[in-house]
Design a protein around this motif. Structure first.
Motif, PDB file in Angstrom:
ATOM      1  N   THR A   1      23.912  42.994  46.908  1.00 29.44           N
ATOM      2  CA  THR A   1      24.788  43.655  45.935  1.00 29.44           C
ATOM      3  C   THR A   1      25.984  42.791  45.555  1.00 29.44           C
ATOM      4  O   THR A   1      26.399  42.789  44.401  1.00 29.44           O
ATOM      5  N   PHE A   2      26.528  42.067  46.518  1.00 26.47           N
ATOM      6  CA  PHE A   2      27.745  41.296  46.287  1.00 26.47           C
ATOM      7  C   PHE A   2      27.479  39.803  46.452  1.00 26.47           C
ATOM      8  O   PHE A   2      26.547  39.402  47.154  1.00 26.47           O
ATOM      9  N   GLU A   3      28.337  39.002  45.837  1.00 26.76           N
ATOM     10  CA  GLU A   3      28.259  37.557  46.007  1.00 26.76           C
ATOM     11  C   GLU A   3      29.075  37.189  47.244  1.00 26.76           C
ATOM     12  O   GLU A   3      30.304  37.189  47.218  1.00 26.76           O
TER      13      GLU A   3
ATOM     14  N   MET B   1      33.950  36.283  50.371  1.00 24.03           N
ATOM     15  CA  MET B   1      33.830  37.455  49.500  1.00 24.03           C
ATOM     16  C   MET B   1      34.356  37.127  48.110  1.00 24.03           C
ATOM     17  O   MET B   1      35.391  36.500  47.968  1.00 24.03           O
ATOM     18  N   ARG B   2      33.642  37.552  47.127  1.00 23.06           N
ATOM     19  CA  ARG B   2      34.102  37.426  45.746  1.00 23.06           C
ATOM     20  C   ARG B   2      34.321  38.825  45.165  1.00 23.06           C
ATOM     21  O   ARG B   2      34.130  39.057  43.991  1.00 23.06           O
ATOM     22  N   VAL B   3      34.727  39.716  46.050  1.00 17.02           N
ATOM     23  CA  VAL B   3      34.970  41.117  45.720  1.00 17.02           C
ATOM     24  C   VAL B   3      36.111  41.594  46.606  1.00 17.02           C
ATOM     25  O   VAL B   3      36.360  41.031  47.669  1.00 17.02           O
ATOM     26  N   ASP B   4      36.807  42.614  46.174  1.00 15.90           N
ATOM     27  CA  ASP B   4      37.932  43.096  46.985  1.00 15.90           C
ATOM     28  C   ASP B   4      37.438  43.933  48.167  1.00 15.90           C
ATOM     29  O   ASP B   4      36.324  44.439  48.169  1.00 15.90           O
ATOM     30  N   GLU B   5      38.296  44.055  49.162  1.00 24.41           N
ATOM     31  CA  GLU B   5      37.951  44.776  50.385  1.00 24.41           C
ATOM     32  C   GLU B   5      37.591  46.229  50.119  1.00 24.41           C
ATOM     33  O   GLU B   5      36.692  46.773  50.754  1.00 24.41           O
TER      34      GLU B   5
ATOM     35  N   SER C   1      36.025  47.519  47.670  1.00 23.99           N
ATOM     36  CA  SER C   1      34.640  47.632  47.198  1.00 23.99           C
ATOM     37  C   SER C   1      33.659  47.570  48.361  1.00 23.99           C
ATOM     38  O   SER C   1      32.676  48.318  48.392  1.00 23.99           O
ATOM     39  N   ILE C   2      33.918  46.685  49.323  1.00 21.63           N
ATOM     40  CA  ILE C   2      33.060  46.594  50.507  1.00 21.63           C
ATOM     41  C   ILE C   2      33.143  47.882  51.308  1.00 21.63           C
ATOM     42  O   ILE C   2      32.129  48.441  51.727  1.00 21.63           O
TER      43      ILE C   2
END
Length: 79
Positions: free
Chosen positions: A35-37, A57-61, A63-64
């Motif tokens: 789902t995430f990069e 992570m290329r997404v904020d915490e 979102s995880i």
């Protein structure tokens, strides 16, 4: 003129979860990676905090955290 490149720091997320079985661990890791990069993902089910570590992570915490909670598990940033 010489250019100086600043190294990019990998963002690492460390989270406390309640993921406690090998089956759940594999399912969550697979779901996050699909789902995430991210560079890598692991859950230490032997640790008392069932630590989820997400590297690069290329997404904020948030979102995880929301994603893991949608998978049916507790998840919060480990301070």
């Amino acid at each position: 003129m010489q250019r100086h490149l600043t190294p990019t720091l990998a963002r690492i997320g460390i989270f406390r979860t309640n993921i406690g079985t090998m089956h759940a661990r594999k399912r969550v890791i697979s779901a996050i990676c699909n789902t995430f990069e991210v560079a890598s993902c692991n859950v230490d089910i032997e640790d008392c905090d069932k630590v989820l570590r997400v590297v690069d992570m290329r997404v904020d915490e948030r979102s995880i955290i929301q994603f893991v909670q949608q998978q049916g598990f507790e998840c919060e940033v480990l301070e």
